[in-house]
Design a protein around this motif. Structure first.
Motif, short mmCIF file in Angstrom:
data_model
loop_
_atom_site.label_atom_id
_atom_site.label_comp_id
_atom_site.label_asym_id
_atom_site.label_seq_id
_atom_site.Cartn_x
_atom_site.Cartn_y
_atom_site.Cartn_z
N PHE A 215 -45.11 2.17 27.29
CA PHE A 215 -44.69 1.22 26.27
C PHE A 215 -43.73 1.87 25.26
O PHE A 215 -42.73 1.26 24.85
CB PHE A 215 -45.90 0.64 25.53
CG PHE A 215 -46.75 -0.29 26.36
CD1 PHE A 215 -46.17 -1.23 27.19
CD2 PHE A 215 -48.13 -0.22 26.29
CE1 PHE A 215 -46.94 -2.10 27.95
CE2 PHE A 215 -48.92 -1.08 27.04
CZ PHE A 215 -48.33 -2.02 27.87
N GLU A 216 -44.05 3.09 24.86
CA GLU A 216 -43.18 3.77 23.90
C GLU A 216 -41.81 4.08 24.51
O GLU A 216 -40.79 4.02 23.82
CB GLU A 216 -43.87 5.05 23.41
CG GLU A 216 -45.05 4.75 22.50
CD GLU A 216 -45.82 5.99 22.07
OE1 GLU A 216 -46.50 5.94 21.03
OE2 GLU A 216 -45.74 7.03 22.79
N ARG A 217 -41.80 4.40 25.80
CA ARG A 217 -40.51 4.62 26.46
C ARG A 217 -39.72 3.31 26.52
O ARG A 217 -38.49 3.31 26.33
CB ARG A 217 -40.75 5.17 27.87
CG ARG A 217 -39.47 5.45 28.64
CD ARG A 217 -38.64 6.53 27.98
NE ARG A 217 -37.41 6.78 28.73
CZ ARG A 217 -36.21 6.89 28.19
NH1 ARG A 217 -36.06 6.79 26.87
NH2 ARG A 217 -35.15 7.14 28.93
N ALA A 218 -40.41 2.20 26.76
CA ALA A 218 -39.74 0.90 26.77
C ALA A 218 -39.12 0.60 25.40
O ALA A 218 -38.01 0.05 25.32
CB ALA A 218 -40.72 -0.20 27.17
N VAL A 219 -39.82 0.95 24.33
CA VAL A 219 -39.28 0.75 22.98
C VAL A 219 -38.00 1.56 22.79
O VAL A 219 -37.00 1.07 22.26
CB VAL A 219 -40.32 1.12 21.91
CG1 VAL A 219 -39.68 1.18 20.52
CG2 VAL A 219 -41.47 0.13 21.90
N GLU A 220 -38.03 2.81 23.23
CA GLU A 220 -36.85 3.67 23.08
C GLU A 220 -35.63 3.06 23.77
O GLU A 220 -34.52 3.04 23.22
CB GLU A 220 -37.13 5.05 23.68
CG GLU A 220 -38.16 5.87 22.92
CD GLU A 220 -38.52 7.15 23.66
OE1 GLU A 220 -37.82 7.47 24.66
OE2 GLU A 220 -39.48 7.83 23.26
N ILE A 221 -35.83 2.56 24.99
CA ILE A 221 -34.70 1.99 25.73
C ILE A 221 -34.27 0.67 25.12
O ILE A 221 -33.08 0.36 25.04
CB ILE A 221 -35.08 1.82 27.22
CG1 ILE A 221 -35.49 3.17 27.82
CG2 ILE A 221 -33.90 1.25 28.00
CD1 ILE A 221 -36.07 3.07 29.21
N ALA A 222 -35.24 -0.12 24.66
CA ALA A 222 -34.90 -1.39 24.01
C ALA A 222 -34.08 -1.17 22.76
O ALA A 222 -33.13 -1.91 22.48
CB ALA A 222 -36.18 -2.16 23.69
N ASP A 223 -34.42 -0.15 21.99
CA ASP A 223 -33.65 0.14 20.78
C ASP A 223 -32.22 0.55 21.11
O ASP A 223 -31.30 0.29 20.32
CB ASP A 223 -34.33 1.27 19.99
CG ASP A 223 -35.57 0.79 19.24
OD1 ASP A 223 -35.76 -0.44 19.15
OD2 ASP A 223 -36.34 1.64 18.77
N ARG A 224 -32.04 1.15 22.26
CA ARG A 224 -30.70 1.63 22.62
C ARG A 224 -29.87 0.58 23.35
O ARG A 224 -28.67 0.46 23.10
CB ARG A 224 -30.84 2.88 23.49
CG ARG A 224 -29.52 3.59 23.74
CD ARG A 224 -29.74 4.97 24.31
NE ARG A 224 -28.49 5.68 24.46
CZ ARG A 224 -28.39 6.92 24.95
NH1 ARG A 224 -29.49 7.57 25.31
NH2 ARG A 224 -27.21 7.50 25.07
#
Length: 284
Positions: A215-224
């Motif tokens: 989930f945290e990796r998904a947040v990182e990619i979503a922010d980018r």
């Protein structure tokens, strides 16, 4: 699993220049599938557009109809697409001439075949038959690979990672491998869905700490690379996972920050209630 885009000899000679995904994105309003359907219907019937583009836009018409629950109409649209490419014979030297030449059509391009298969799979899922989607989506991976389209391969893979029971992690891993070394931001956005969906597979399988990493990796990619909606959803999932882990103070702080951005989000409000009053939550 399907070996996607690993050899140049897979590329279909019928593949043409791909239809611009940005055009499709601009025409979509997922909050209003009725309006989207009318846009795609008009565009797919516009004789001034190239045949391939009209066929691709027709696949999106089918998707919009499916979102309205109009499954029979949606499947009929997909069934009719191949007819756009059947050669039409016209006389070359007049009505009595023995020789004829194709006036248009030809083989269905791989991109169109891939998109038709993807949308068939999506319709099966929307109609409550996810198991029926797997053959179409598996075919879509192959067709998209022949089209040389990582974007469409990833679309099909992310659907398989949601709906091919027992093989979700394998499909997600294949998609994440395919993303390695990619540069196109719109293609890299698929990493959001792949990590997010994988997070829920792990969460629901009792591997909550591993789910939080996804989930945290998904947040990182979503922010980018992602949309505001994707940024909201992925953060909600982090908060939900934190609650499962018993880290309720962190979860509540995160959900309240999301509520400040979208006070009317029912999923966020349900989580806040669950964290503050023990009320049941709306599950993803």
């Amino acid at each position: 699993m399907v070996d996607a885009l690993t050899s140049s000899d897979r590329v279909d000679p019928v593949s043409l220049e791909p239809v611009d995904q940005a055009l499709i994105d601009r025409m979509w309003d997922f909050a209003d599938p009725d309006v989207s359907a009318e846009r795609f219907r008009a565009a797919s019937e516009d004789g001034l557009r190239p045949t391939v583009e009209r066929a691709v836009l027709a696949t999106q018409l089918a998707r919009a109809l499916g979102l309205q629950g109009r499954f029979g109409e949606a499947f009929a649209v997909l069934d009719g697409i191949a007819g756009s490419f059947e050669p039409v014979q016209e006389a070359v030297d007049g009505p009595d001439a023995a020789s004829v030449a194709p006036a248009g059509g030809g083989p269905v391009p791989a991109e169109v075949r891939a998109r038709v298969a993807i949308e068939r799979g999506r319709l099966h899922v929307a109609d409550g038959r996810p198991a029926d989607s797997v053959p179409d989506l598996t075919l879509a991976v192959r067709e998209a690979a022949q089209a040389g389209s990582p974007f469409l391969v990833l679309d099909a893979l992310h659907m398989l990672a949601l709906h091919d029971a027992g093989h979700e992690e394998e499909w997600a891993a294949e998609g994440l491998d395919l993303l390695e070394g990619r540069r196109d931001p719109r293609t890299l956005r698929w990493g959001i869905a792949l990590h997010h969906n994988l997070g829920w597979v792990k969460h629901d399988g009792g591997r909550t700490a591993a789910a939080l990493v996804e989930f945290e990796r998904a947040v990182e990619i979503a922010d980018r690379y992602g949309s505001a909606e994707q940024q909201q959803v992925t953060r909600w999932s982090v908060g939900r996972c934190l609650r499962t882990l018993g880290r309720t103070d962190e979860a509540l702080e995160l959900q309240r920050s999301l509520a400040a951005l979208r006070p009317d989000d029912p999923y966020v409000q349900a989580e806040i209630e669950a964290l503050t009053a023990g009320e049941p939550t709306i599950e993803a």
